[in-house]
Enzyme design. Structure first.
Site, PDB file in Angstrom:
ATOM      1  N   SER A   1       3.249  -2.121  10.432  1.00 36.51           N
ATOM      2  CA  SER A   1       4.690  -2.263  10.632  1.00 36.51           C
ATOM      3  C   SER A   1       5.228  -3.643  10.244  1.00 36.51           C
ATOM      4  O   SER A   1       6.105  -4.177  10.921  1.00 36.51           O
ATOM      5  CB  SER A   1       5.079  -1.902  12.069  1.00 36.51           C
TER       6      SER A   1
ATOM      7  N   HIS B   1      -9.643   1.486   4.749  1.00 38.28           N
ATOM      8  CA  HIS B   1      -8.375   1.640   5.478  1.00 38.28           C
ATOM      9  C   HIS B   1      -8.603   2.589   6.657  1.00 38.28           C
ATOM     10  O   HIS B   1      -9.382   3.536   6.552  1.00 38.28           O
ATOM     11  CB  HIS B   1      -7.294   2.200   4.533  1.00 38.28           C
TER      12      HIS B   1
ATOM     13  N   GLU C   1      -6.953   4.945   7.756  1.00 37.00           N
ATOM     14  CA  GLU C   1      -6.694   6.365   7.457  1.00 37.00           C
ATOM     15  C   GLU C   1      -7.901   7.001   6.782  1.00 37.00           C
ATOM     16  O   GLU C   1      -8.201   8.177   6.988  1.00 37.00           O
ATOM     17  CB  GLU C   1      -5.433   6.486   6.584  1.00 37.00           C
TER      18      GLU C   1
ATOM     19  N   GLU D   1      -5.645  -4.627  10.500  1.00 37.50           N
ATOM     20  CA  GLU D   1      -4.595  -3.630  10.697  1.00 37.50           C
ATOM     21  C   GLU D   1      -4.862  -2.865  11.988  1.00 37.50           C
ATOM     22  O   GLU D   1      -5.608  -1.881  11.995  1.00 37.50           O
ATOM     23  CB  GLU D   1      -4.585  -2.634   9.535  1.00 37.50           C
TER      24      GLU D   1
ATOM     25  N   GLY E   1       2.450   2.372  10.914  1.00 37.94           N
ATOM     26  CA  GLY E   1       3.432   3.452  10.803  1.00 37.94           C
ATOM     27  C   GLY E   1       4.137   3.785  12.115  1.00 37.94           C
ATOM     28  O   GLY E   1       4.801   4.807  12.234  1.00 37.94           O
TER      29      GLY E   1
ATOM     30  N   GLY F   1       2.751  -0.984   4.351  1.00 40.22           N
ATOM     31  CA  GLY F   1       2.885   0.426   4.012  1.00 40.22           C
ATOM     32  C   GLY F   1       4.349   0.779   3.796  1.00 40.22           C
ATOM     33  O   GLY F   1       4.917   0.511   2.730  1.00 40.22           O
ATOM     34  N   GLY F   2       4.972   1.357   4.805  1.00 44.10           N
ATOM     35  CA  GLY F   2       6.341   1.879   4.708  1.00 44.10           C
ATOM     36  C   GLY F   2       7.330   0.965   3.994  1.00 44.10           C
ATOM     37  O   GLY F   2       8.046   1.408   3.089  1.00 44.10           O
TER      38      GLY F   2
ATOM     39  N   ASN G   1       0.865  -1.181   0.000  1.00 41.51           N
ATOM     40  CA  ASN G   1       0.000   0.000   0.000  1.00 41.51           C
ATOM     41  C   ASN G   1       0.901   1.230   0.000  1.00 41.51           C
ATOM     42  O   ASN G   1       1.483   1.580   1.023  1.00 41.51           O
ATOM     43  CB  ASN G   1      -0.906  -0.010   1.243  1.00 41.51           C
ATOM     44  N   TRP G   2       1.029   1.840  -1.165  1.00 41.80           N
ATOM     45  CA  TRP G   2       1.944   2.992  -1.288  1.00 41.80           C
ATOM     46  C   TRP G   2       1.386   4.230  -0.605  1.00 41.80           C
ATOM     47  O   TRP G   2       2.115   5.191  -0.391  1.00 41.80           O
ATOM     48  CB  TRP G   2       2.194   3.310  -2.768  1.00 41.80           C
ATOM     49  N   LYS G   3       0.090   4.243  -0.317  1.00 45.03           N
ATOM     50  CA  LYS G   3      -0.560   5.431   0.252  1.00 45.03           C
ATOM     51  C   LYS G   3      -0.266   6.643  -0.643  1.00 45.03           C
ATOM     52  O   LYS G   3      -0.130   6.492  -1.855  1.00 45.03           O
ATOM     53  CB  LYS G   3      -0.120   5.649   1.702  1.00 45.03           C
TER      54      LYS G   3
HETATM   55  P1  13P Z   1       2.910   0.445   7.762  1.00 50.40           P
HETATM   56  O1  13P Z   1       3.385  -0.844   7.157  1.00 50.40           O
HETATM   57  O2  13P Z   1       3.683   1.640   7.306  1.00 50.40           O
HETATM   58  O3  13P Z   1       2.776   0.345   9.257  1.00 50.40           O
HETATM   59  O4  13P Z   1       1.415   0.674   7.192  1.00 50.40           O
HETATM   60  C1  13P Z   1       0.497  -0.346   7.278  1.00 50.40           C
HETATM   61  C2  13P Z   1      -0.686   0.016   6.478  1.00 50.40           C
HETATM   62  O5  13P Z   1      -1.430   0.903   6.815  1.00 50.40           O
HETATM   63  C3  13P Z   1      -0.920  -0.737   5.229  1.00 50.40           C
HETATM   64  O6  13P Z   1      -2.181  -0.461   4.710  1.00 50.40           O
END
Ligand code: 13P
Length: 253
Positions: A215, A97, A99, A169, A175, A236-237, A9-11
């Protein structure tokens, strides 16, 4: 074996050129997905077509959108519909998600509408659930996620629930560098599967991939994915770093 998935997930990160380079780097590693494994890249809307042509020749590599609107079409400037995604041959979409729930006030009911539109448009929703820290600390995380599934997914008939990917999640792990322990992840994933079994049946619950997100890193993916009910990760990251994501893909069962 149940489908195992490494989903990036590049966000809202990377320019078009950086995204293209990252995909080139990941594809250069030539990781072959087995029949029961998939890699999915959830990229920003303007990169969908580019990403889709990048992975076109790769077996079991897919592209996802990160969101779609809960309405079919109309005067909603700046929004993207499930039908538009389908017209680009996009077959996955992240829905709900944390967010989006937090910053864009998406509710369980609205997410149920998005799920329906995705299914109508042949798009597999990657449905996210998960609790905030305060809920975990009060020990009510099971009830909380059960409600999320009930209000957004459990209106679906059995044939359709089988097409869903669930991603657990926990918000406190996103994050933050604070990953759920394997025990916490397995416990919640097993619980999620049990409530799907309760609503439908055990065979159906056994078919639904449940990904862990929060994470996930190159150095903890393998351990997390070893859990019997963890069917891969939504990352994500670490998905923004080619070598790291390649290692995560290699960690799939
Ligand atoms: P991180 O891997 O950066 O914690 O993000 C997880 C996430 O929100 C994937 O959708």
């Amino acid at each position: 074996m149940r489908t195992q998935i490494a989903a990036a997930n590049w966000k809202m990160n990377l320019t078009f050129q950086q995204g293209e380079k990252l995909l080139d780097q990941i594809l250069a590693a030539k990781i072959k997905m087995k029949d029961h494994q998939k890699t999915i890249f959830a990229v920003p809307f303007p990169y969908l077509t580019m990403a889709r042509s990048e992975v076109a020749e790769e077996k079991n590599y897919y592209v996802a959108a990160q969101n779609c609107n809960h309405r079919k079409s109309g005067a909603f400037t700046g929004e993207i519909s499930a039908e538009m995604l389908h017209s680009l041959n996009i077959t996955y979409c992240i829905i709900g998600h944390s967010e989006r729930r937090q910053y864009f006030f998406e509710t369980n009911t609205m997410l149920a509408e998005k799920i329906n539109l995705c299914i109508e448009n042949f798009i597999t929703p990657i449905f996210c659930c998960g609790e905030a820290l305060a809920i975990r600390e009060s020990g009510t995380q099971n009830e909380f996620v059960a409600q999320q599934l009930k209000e957004s997914l459990f209106h679906l008939p059995a044939e359709q629930i089988k097409q869903i990917v669930v991603a657990y999640e926990p918000i406190w792990a996103i994050g933050t560098g604070k990953t759920a322990t394997t025990e916490q992840a397995q416990e919640m994933h097993e619980y999620l599967r049990s409530i799907i079994a309760g609503q439908y049946n055990k065979d159906i619950a056994n078919e639904v991939p449940i990904l862990y997100g929060g994470s996930v890193k190159a150095n903890n993916a393998r351990e997390l994915f070893t859990c019997p009910d963890v069917d891969g990760g939504l990352v994500g990251g670490a998905s923004l770093v080619g070598q790291d994501f390649v290692e995560i893909m290699r960690s799939l069962k």
